[in-house]
Design an enzyme around this catalytic site. Structure first.
Site, mmCIF file in Angstrom:
data_model
loop_
_atom_site.group_PDB
_atom_site.id
_atom_site.type_symbol
_atom_site.label_atom_id
_atom_site.label_comp_id
_atom_site.label_asym_id
_atom_site.label_seq_id
_atom_site.Cartn_x
_atom_site.Cartn_y
_atom_site.Cartn_z
ATOM 1 N N HIS A 1 -9.040 -7.738 1.962
ATOM 2 C CA HIS A 1 -7.985 -6.744 2.144
ATOM 3 C C HIS A 1 -7.101 -6.649 0.900
ATOM 4 O O HIS A 1 -6.732 -5.568 0.455
ATOM 5 C CB HIS A 1 -7.133 -7.141 3.358
ATOM 6 C CG HIS A 1 -6.512 -5.975 4.041
ATOM 7 N ND1 HIS A 1 -7.019 -5.443 5.193
ATOM 8 C CD2 HIS A 1 -5.426 -5.243 3.726
ATOM 9 C CE1 HIS A 1 -6.271 -4.421 5.557
ATOM 10 N NE2 HIS A 1 -5.301 -4.276 4.693
ATOM 11 N N VAL B 1 1.147 -9.108 -3.171
ATOM 12 C CA VAL B 1 -0.085 -9.128 -2.380
ATOM 13 C C VAL B 1 -0.755 -10.474 -2.633
ATOM 14 O O VAL B 1 -1.227 -10.750 -3.734
ATOM 15 C CB VAL B 1 -1.026 -7.974 -2.763
ATOM 16 C CG1 VAL B 1 -2.252 -7.976 -1.850
ATOM 17 C CG2 VAL B 1 -0.302 -6.638 -2.683
ATOM 18 N N THR C 1 -9.661 -12.417 3.700
ATOM 19 C CA THR C 1 -10.530 -11.238 3.646
ATOM 20 C C THR C 1 -10.335 -10.565 2.294
ATOM 21 O O THR C 1 -9.535 -11.009 1.479
ATOM 22 C CB THR C 1 -10.124 -10.230 4.743
ATOM 23 O OG1 THR C 1 -8.829 -9.731 4.401
ATOM 24 C CG2 THR C 1 -10.102 -10.877 6.102
ATOM 25 N N PHE D 1 4.702 -0.757 -12.261
ATOM 26 C CA PHE D 1 3.884 -1.558 -11.337
ATOM 27 C C PHE D 1 4.455 -2.983 -11.297
ATOM 28 O O PHE D 1 4.049 -3.855 -12.055
ATOM 29 C CB PHE D 1 2.440 -1.558 -11.852
ATOM 30 C CG PHE D 1 1.458 -2.306 -10.993
ATOM 31 C CD1 PHE D 1 1.032 -1.797 -9.780
ATOM 32 C CD2 PHE D 1 0.932 -3.519 -11.416
ATOM 33 C CE1 PHE D 1 0.097 -2.480 -8.993
ATOM 34 C CE2 PHE D 1 0.003 -4.220 -10.643
ATOM 35 C CZ PHE D 1 -0.405 -3.691 -9.427
ATOM 36 N N PHE E 1 0.834 -1.214 0.000
ATOM 37 C CA PHE E 1 0.000 0.000 0.000
ATOM 38 C C PHE E 1 0.863 1.256 0.000
ATOM 39 O O PHE E 1 0.499 2.278 -0.593
ATOM 40 C CB PHE E 1 -0.939 -0.004 1.217
ATOM 41 C CG PHE E 1 -1.951 1.100 1.174
ATOM 42 C CD1 PHE E 1 -3.099 0.965 0.405
ATOM 43 C CD2 PHE E 1 -1.738 2.287 1.873
ATOM 44 C CE1 PHE E 1 -4.020 2.005 0.336
ATOM 45 C CE2 PHE E 1 -2.652 3.321 1.810
ATOM 46 C CZ PHE E 1 -3.803 3.183 1.041
ATOM 47 N N GLU E 2 2.008 1.178 0.638
ATOM 48 C CA GLU E 2 2.874 2.362 0.761
ATOM 49 C C GLU E 2 3.741 2.596 -0.494
ATOM 50 O O GLU E 2 4.461 3.604 -0.571
ATOM 51 C CB GLU E 2 3.791 2.221 1.986
ATOM 52 C CG GLU E 2 3.080 2.384 3.324
ATOM 53 C CD GLU E 2 2.213 1.192 3.715
ATOM 54 O OE1 GLU E 2 2.637 0.044 3.463
ATOM 55 O OE2 GLU E 2 1.104 1.403 4.245
#
Ligand code: DLZ
Length: 167
Positions: A97, A90, A95, A122, A66-67
């Site tokens: 998330h 990831v 979940t 990316f 995320f960072e």
């Protein structure tokens, strides 16, 4: 084509630009570091193999994927950075998330590309399992880090071509 059908470390290298004067930042997420360290190795070695100088490659670490967006922007805004490679993994969890992180990072990095007018790559794996991640981090499907570095090189080459048209 999915990355299962493509080897991430096999590229067409015709017409690559001279990158000996280009400066790179590689941002590495610490989550799933067993994989992200292999992505870093791949990206670093690919840049060196195709002509970057070690002193022109900086590394930044972030806690999780995320960072990657904000750290990429910090580096991309610097006048002495030409391209940024953001690396993370990831893995699908119990979940949702992972979905939130993946979408946020993909959109965030797109925004940084457009805001800074520089290639911000990316280099995030989004597999279902750790096994699939390892297969794409120097395993049977090659290394996403190699592919991310090659993408940075090719985008710099294209930018050089486009910029010549402005002269
Ligand atoms: C929270 C979280 C989860 C569940 N999974 C991952 C992951 O698979 N890969 C990754 O790079 N980061 C993960 N994170 C951490 C987030 O990216 C972020 O660092 C935290 O939400 C910040 O609190």
């Amino acid at each position: 084509m999915s990355s299962a059908d493509k080897n991430l470390s096999v590229f067409n290298t015709e017409g690559l630009p001279d990158i000996s004067l280009k400066r790179f930042a590689i941002i590495v997420a610490e989550w799933n570091s067993a994989v992200t360290e292999k992505l870093f190795e791949g990206a670093y070695n690919t840049l060196i193999q195709y002509g970057a100088l070690p002193e022109h490659i900086e590394r930044g670490n972030v806690p999780g994927s995320f960072e990657l967006t904000l750290a990429s922007q910090w580096f991309a805004q610097r006048h002495n950075i030409d391209a940024v490679i953001a690396l993370g993994v990831v893995i699908q969890g119990d979940t949702k998330h992972n979905d939130y992180i993946n979408h946020a990072v993909a959109q965030g990095i797109t925004n940084v590309n457009l805001k800074t007018d520089k290639p911000v790559i990316f280099g995030v794996l989004t597999p279902n399992t750790m096994e699939q991640a390892l297969e794409r981090a120097g395993g049977i499907h090659g290394n996403k880090g190699d592919e991310a570095a090659m993408t940075a090189i090719k985008m710099l080459g294209l930018y050089g071509q486009v910029a010549q048209g402005y002269l």
